[in-house]
Design a protein around this motif. Structure first.
Motif, short mmCIF file in Angstrom:
data_model
loop_
_atom_site.label_atom_id
_atom_site.label_comp_id
_atom_site.label_asym_id
_atom_site.label_seq_id
_atom_site.Cartn_x
_atom_site.Cartn_y
_atom_site.Cartn_z
N TYR A 35 0.86 -1.25 -0.08
CA TYR A 35 0.04 -0.02 0.01
C TYR A 35 0.84 1.26 -0.10
N LEU A 91 -1.11 -11.69 4.30
CA LEU A 91 -2.36 -12.37 4.85
C LEU A 91 -1.97 -13.67 5.27
N THR B 2 -11.41 7.86 -2.53
CA THR B 2 -11.56 6.79 -1.65
C THR B 2 -12.84 5.87 -1.57
N LEU B 43 0.06 -0.72 11.52
CA LEU B 43 -1.29 -0.77 11.93
C LEU B 43 -1.44 -1.72 12.95
N LEU B 90 -7.76 5.09 11.55
CA LEU B 90 -8.19 4.73 10.09
C LEU B 90 -9.23 3.73 10.08
N PRO B 98 -12.90 -10.41 7.02
CA PRO B 98 -11.53 -11.33 7.18
C PRO B 98 -12.28 -13.03 7.53
N ALA B 101 -12.28 -14.36 2.31
CA ALA B 101 -11.67 -14.19 0.72
C ALA B 101 -10.22 -13.53 1.14
N ILE B 102 -9.68 -13.53 -0.07
CA ILE B 102 -8.55 -12.51 -0.31
C ILE B 102 -9.29 -11.29 -1.07
N GLU B 103 -9.07 -10.42 -0.09
CA GLU B 103 -9.47 -9.04 -0.84
C GLU B 103 -8.76 -7.82 -0.17
N THR B 104 -9.19 -6.78 -1.12
CA THR B 104 -8.27 -5.47 -0.78
C THR B 104 -9.07 -4.68 0.19
N GLN B 105 -8.33 -4.12 1.21
CA GLN B 105 -9.00 -3.08 2.06
C GLN B 105 -9.09 -1.63 1.57
N PHE B 107 -9.13 2.21 2.37
CA PHE B 107 -8.93 3.08 3.72
C PHE B 107 -9.40 4.57 3.56
N GLY B 108 -10.17 4.92 4.61
CA GLY B 108 -10.33 6.49 4.53
C GLY B 108 -9.17 7.21 4.99
#
Lengths: 109, 116
Positions: A35, A91, B2, B43, B90, B98, B101-105, B107-108
């Motif tokens: 990121y 992950l 975003t 984080l 954040l 969680p 799946a494999i996924e993108t987060q 963010f604000g």
């Protein structure tokens, strides 16, 4: 324990190439994210690697070696706007994201 | 752009104050997250909600209280904070959550909190 290591800060020159390394030790592996976070802004997704090798996306490339627990982000033709923090995250086997502390990249003219 | 907004962007509060942070996502995601980001530290995941149900609470002090009234909104209520709670908070969202799946987060921009 689970651990992600990346350099705290790096400096590079506009127009040059820089490589930001990330090493990890986690409980299982389901992929690695990079990121980008500009100061005062949201982290934004750059790349995801789950297989060994290099993935290129314009000026940015990301490399993964699962056997070595190692990744790097390669930035070419650096621009001043690339000054930001770069966060590495893995992950794990439970699909939980383990984050590194980030690398602050400073670009000088 | 975003798709995840946070208010306020900056907050200064005393240790006896009560305040709330707000997060809204416009992406149609099912999961929302609160993270704490301190300088030179990874984080820290604080809370995770999936379909408005809390699915994870990483041993966060009770002076932080989350609320998720629907899948688009997330709040973090703050009371009797300590100076060490000063950080960037954040909010993030993801399509499923969680472990699914494999996924993108996504963010604000965060709320920069200073506790005096």
């Amino acid at each position: 324990g689970q651990n992600i290591d990346q350099p705290t800060e790096m400096t590079a020159t506009e127009g040059a190439i820089v490589q930001i390394n990330c090493t990890y030790q986690t409980s299982g592996f389901n992929g690695l994210f990079w990121y980008q976070q500009h100061a005062g802004e949201a982290p934004t997704f750059l790349s995801y690697n789950v297989l060994d090798g290099l993935e290129e996306k314009g000026r940015f490339s990301s490399f993964l070696s699962r056997s070595k627990g190692y990744s790097y982000l390669l930035l070419k033709e650096l621009q001043m706007k690339d000054s930001a923090s770069y966060l590495c995250a893995v992950l794990d086997s439970n699909y939980q994201l383990i984050w590194g502390a980030g690398t602050k990249l400073i670009i000088k003219p | 752009e975003t798709g995840v907004t946070q208010t306020p962007r900056h907050l200064v509060m005393g240790m006896t104050n009560k305040k709330s942070l707000k997060c809204e996502q416009h992406l149609g995601h099912n999961a929302m997250y609160w993270y704490k980001q301190s300088a030179k530290k990874p984080l820290e995941l604080m809370f995770v909600y999936s379909l408005e149900e809390r699915v994870e609470n990483n041993s966060v002090p009770s002076r932080f209280s989350p609320e998720c009234p629907n899948s688009s909104h997330l709040f973090l209520h703050l009371h009797t904070l300590q100076p060490e709670d000063s950080a960037l908070y954040l909010c993030a969202s993801s399509p499923l959550g969680p472990g699914l799946a494999i996924e993108t987060q996504y963010f604000g921009p965060g709320t920069r909190l200073l506790v005096l």
